[in-house]
Design a protein around this motif. Sequence first.
Motif, PDB file in Angstrom:
ATOM      1  N   PRO A  20     -43.174 -47.243  55.971  1.00 19.62           N
ATOM      2  CA  PRO A  20     -42.193 -47.158  57.054  1.00 19.62           C
ATOM      3  C   PRO A  20     -42.703 -47.854  58.319  1.00 19.62           C
ATOM      4  O   PRO A  20     -43.914 -47.882  58.585  1.00 19.62           O
ATOM      5  N   GLU A  21     -41.781 -48.369  59.079  1.00 25.39           N
ATOM      6  CA  GLU A  21     -42.136 -49.039  60.332  1.00 25.39           C
ATOM      7  C   GLU A  21     -42.943 -48.088  61.215  1.00 25.39           C
ATOM      8  O   GLU A  21     -42.628 -46.909  61.343  1.00 25.39           O
ATOM      9  N   GLY A  22     -44.016 -48.604  61.770  1.00 24.29           N
ATOM     10  CA  GLY A  22     -44.870 -47.813  62.638  1.00 24.29           C
ATOM     11  C   GLY A  22     -45.961 -47.027  61.932  1.00 24.29           C
ATOM     12  O   GLY A  22     -46.819 -46.429  62.583  1.00 24.29           O
ATOM     13  N   HIS A  23     -45.964 -47.022  60.607  1.00 25.49           N
ATOM     14  CA  HIS A  23     -47.005 -46.294  59.862  1.00 25.49           C
ATOM     15  C   HIS A  23     -48.356 -46.945  60.147  1.00 25.49           C
ATOM     16  O   HIS A  23     -48.503 -48.156  60.057  1.00 25.49           O
ATOM     17  N   GLN A  24     -49.357 -46.136  60.485  1.00 23.68           N
ATOM     18  CA  GLN A  24     -50.666 -46.665  60.881  1.00 23.68           C
ATOM     19  C   GLN A  24     -51.338 -47.496  59.792  1.00 23.68           C
ATOM     20  O   GLN A  24     -52.074 -48.433  60.080  1.00 23.68           O
ATOM     21  N   CYS A  25     -51.077 -47.193  58.540  1.00 24.28           N
ATOM     22  CA  CYS A  25     -51.734 -47.941  57.458  1.00 24.28           C
ATOM     23  C   CYS A  25     -51.070 -49.293  57.178  1.00 24.28           C
ATOM     24  O   CYS A  25     -51.598 -50.085  56.400  1.00 24.28           O
ATOM     25  N   ALA A  26     -49.935 -49.539  57.817  1.00 28.39           N
ATOM     26  CA  ALA A  26     -49.302 -50.848  57.678  1.00 28.39           C
ATOM     27  C   ALA A  26     -50.031 -51.885  58.523  1.00 28.39           C
ATOM     28  O   ALA A  26     -49.928 -53.083  58.259  1.00 28.39           O
ATOM     29  N   ARG A  27     -50.770 -51.419  59.530  1.00 26.76           N
ATOM     30  CA  ARG A  27     -51.562 -52.332  60.369  1.00 26.76           C
ATOM     31  C   ARG A  27     -52.886 -52.630  59.669  1.00 26.76           C
ATOM     32  O   ARG A  27     -53.391 -51.829  58.884  1.00 26.76           O
ATOM     33  N   VAL A  28     -53.462 -53.780  59.973  1.00 25.09           N
ATOM     34  CA  VAL A  28     -54.773 -54.120  59.431  1.00 25.09           C
ATOM     35  C   VAL A  28     -55.797 -53.125  59.977  1.00 25.09           C
ATOM     36  O   VAL A  28     -55.842 -52.857  61.175  1.00 25.09           O
ATOM     37  N   HIS A  29     -56.573 -52.563  59.067  1.00 24.03           N
ATOM     38  CA  HIS A  29     -57.615 -51.604  59.439  1.00 24.03           C
ATOM     39  C   HIS A  29     -58.716 -51.657  58.390  1.00 24.03           C
ATOM     40  O   HIS A  29     -58.560 -52.296  57.348  1.00 24.03           O
TER      41      HIS A  29
END
Length: 125
Positions: A20-29
């Motif tokens: 889902p949009e805004g999910h922290q795991c969608a960002r590179v980490h």
Amino acid sequence: MYRIGKQFRFEAAHSLPNLPEGHQCARVHGHSYTVEVHLVSDELTQSGFVVDFAELGPFSTHIRDNFDHHDLNTVLDAPPTSEHLAAYFYRWCCDHLRLPDQVRVERVRISETASTFAEYAPSSP
């Protein structure tokens, strides 16, 4: 049944698609991954081993060369979830480790953090 295991560690980055949009795991980490390979056998070698831990050296080399400090999105053909990584590493071990006939890879467990893990093991017949 005899059972042994060995842990391997690597550092890597990833992002997970289809969240889902805004999910922290969608960002590179990034994560400090721990991989555990578990082997089983009904009998021991003459030396008293399931297998010499040194026989897992090729797996350590594979992780170092292909996963450590890499972007996992460029390494796997599937979204780089812990579940997919566990299955990938299980299959790699089955296909590439030279184990005695009586020894089999029982399962592979991977942890992204100290309190989470995913595991892959084949279905029972």
